[in-house]
Design an enzyme around this catalytic site. Structure first.
Site, PDB file in Angstrom:
ATOM      1  N   HIS A  47       0.838  -1.207   0.000  1.00  0.00           N
ATOM      2  CA  HIS A  47       0.000   0.000   0.000  1.00  0.00           C
ATOM      3  C   HIS A  47       0.874   1.259   0.000  1.00  0.00           C
ATOM      4  CE1 HIS A  47      -2.917  -2.893   1.978  1.00  0.00           C
ATOM      5  NE2 HIS A  47      -3.654  -2.387   1.017  1.00  0.00           N
ATOM      6  N   ASP A 103      -3.970  -7.376  -7.647  1.00  0.00           N
ATOM      7  CA  ASP A 103      -5.364  -7.750  -7.921  1.00  0.00           C
ATOM      8  C   ASP A 103      -5.649  -7.370  -9.382  1.00  0.00           C
ATOM      9  OD1 ASP A 103      -6.211  -8.741  -5.298  1.00  0.00           O
ATOM     10  OD2 ASP A 103      -5.740  -6.714  -4.659  1.00  0.00           O
ATOM     11  N   SER A 142       0.176  -9.113   0.837  1.00  0.00           N
ATOM     12  CA  SER A 142      -1.283  -9.078   0.930  1.00  0.00           C
ATOM     13  C   SER A 142      -1.676  -9.012   2.399  1.00  0.00           C
ATOM     14  CB  SER A 142      -1.853 -10.360   0.310  1.00  0.00           C
ATOM     15  OG  SER A 142      -3.178 -10.534   0.713  1.00  0.00           O
TER      16      SER A 142
HETATM   17  O1  PAF Z   1      -8.186  -3.637  -3.193  1.00  0.00           O
HETATM   18  C1  PAF Z   1      -8.830  -3.179  -2.225  1.00  0.00           C
HETATM   19  O2  PAF Z   1      -8.321  -2.972  -1.136  1.00  0.00           O
HETATM   20  C2  PAF Z   1     -10.311  -2.890  -2.416  1.00  0.00           C
HETATM   21  O3  PAF Z   1     -10.909  -3.798  -3.284  1.00  0.00           O
HETATM   22  C3  PAF Z   1     -10.588  -1.439  -2.868  1.00  0.00           C
HETATM   23  C4  PAF Z   1      -9.992  -1.162  -4.244  1.00  0.00           C
HETATM   24  C5  PAF Z   1     -10.021  -0.469  -1.852  1.00  0.00           C
HETATM   25  C6  PAF Z   1     -12.103  -1.193  -2.976  1.00  0.00           C
HETATM   26  O4  PAF Z   1     -12.722  -1.381  -1.734  1.00  0.00           O
END
Ligand code: PAF
Length: 280
Positions: free
Chosen positions: A37, A150, A185
């Site tokens: 992230h 994803d 993840s």
């Molecule tokens: O990948 C994620 O964490 C979620 O699917 C997202 C893109 C924030 C949508 O809720």
């Protein structure tokens, strides 16, 4: 770093951040943040003048059999990580702000939603597309960063933004991996020690299969051999497939034109791991 929990404060904060034509980058998340992230935050920062992250565990994208209550949450830890990463704004709406009573609109994306995760998690992409459209419109961001990890989600969101003429650029960011190849993840924290040791086999099997297919090996036999390796390593694969990168259409022969990916989902005990890699 500003933290907004209602739409009025979000709108005035984003208006300030976008003053004078400054571009806002968005990083949509469900919290439980890891280095992957933070790489999205860094990528959004490179492409914009200010960065907003959202933290919202979206009930709409959990299938009936999935445990929303068990989704990991760590608000204080997440806020500390985002502040250290130089985020300017965090959007953390409560569920009733995102979906007020009476909310009746959802977004259904055909095409790349079909198959794979779309089959395994019915309604999942409807929830993802709906919340992402709302996040794009709520923040007015010019750029939104999504992880390639994803892959199907990335294609669904890109298609949705394009089809609805939302003026936002979807920025794909390469998967961040542990040193042994395991894709980062939020689910990895649920692996036992033994499962964590086995987990990198997923990426290894996919990498070997991608190299073999790129080198001309027959697709079906190569994927079957990779699945057998996974079974031997303690995995229960849901799917392991060669697909067209953008449409997610399954391929049984190597394409000469246009990008392909190997995508996979496989269970190790109770943990379902996803990964994908380019071919050629
Ligand atoms: O990948 C994620 O964490 C979620 O699917 C997202 C893109 C924030 C949508 O809720």
């Amino acid at each position: 770093m500003l933290v907004c929990r209602d739409l009025a404060s979000l709108r005035s904060a984003t208006a300030r951040l976008r003053e004078g034509g400054r571009r806002l980058g968005l990083v949509p998340t469900m919290g439980a943040l890891h280095a992957g992230h933070l790489e999205l935050v860094a990528a959004a920062r490179r492409e914009s003048d200010a960065v907003a992250a959202s933290i919202f565990v979206n009930p709409l994208q959990f299938a009936a059999n999935e445990d929303l209550a068990r989704y990991p949450r760590d608000e204080a830890g997440d806020l500390a990580k985002l502040a250290a990463a130089g985020c300017d704004l965090v959007w953390m709406p409560p569920v009733e702000v995102m979906y007020p009573p009476g909310a009746a609109t959802v977004i259904e994306v055909a095409g790349p939603s079909a198959g794979w995760e779309g089959d395994a998690r019915p309604g999942h992409f409807r929830g993802v597309a709906t919340v992402c459209a709302k996040l794009f419109l709520q923040t007015g961001a010019e750029v939104a960063a999504f992880g390639e990890k994803d892959w199907q989600q990335l294609q669904v969101v890109t298609r949705m933004a394009r089809d609805l003429d939302i003026p936002i650029r979807i920025l794909p960011v390469a998967t961040v991996r542990e040193a042994d190849g395991l894709a980062m993840s939020s689910r990895n924290r649920f692996l036992t020690e033994d499962q964590r040791r086995r987990a990198p086999l997923l990426h290894r099997a996919m990498t070997d299969a991608a190299a073999a297919i790129a080198g001309g090996a027959p697709v079906a036999a190569t994927l079957a051999a990779a699945e057998a390796k996974l079974h031997d390593g303690g995995f229960a694969p849901d799917y392991l497939a060669l697909v067209e990168a953008e449409t997610l259409r399954g391929l049984d022969v190597r394409r000469a034109d246009g990008p392909m990916r190997i995508i996979a989902a496989a269970r190790l005990g109770a943990v379902r791991l996803l990964d994908n890699i380019p071919v050629g």
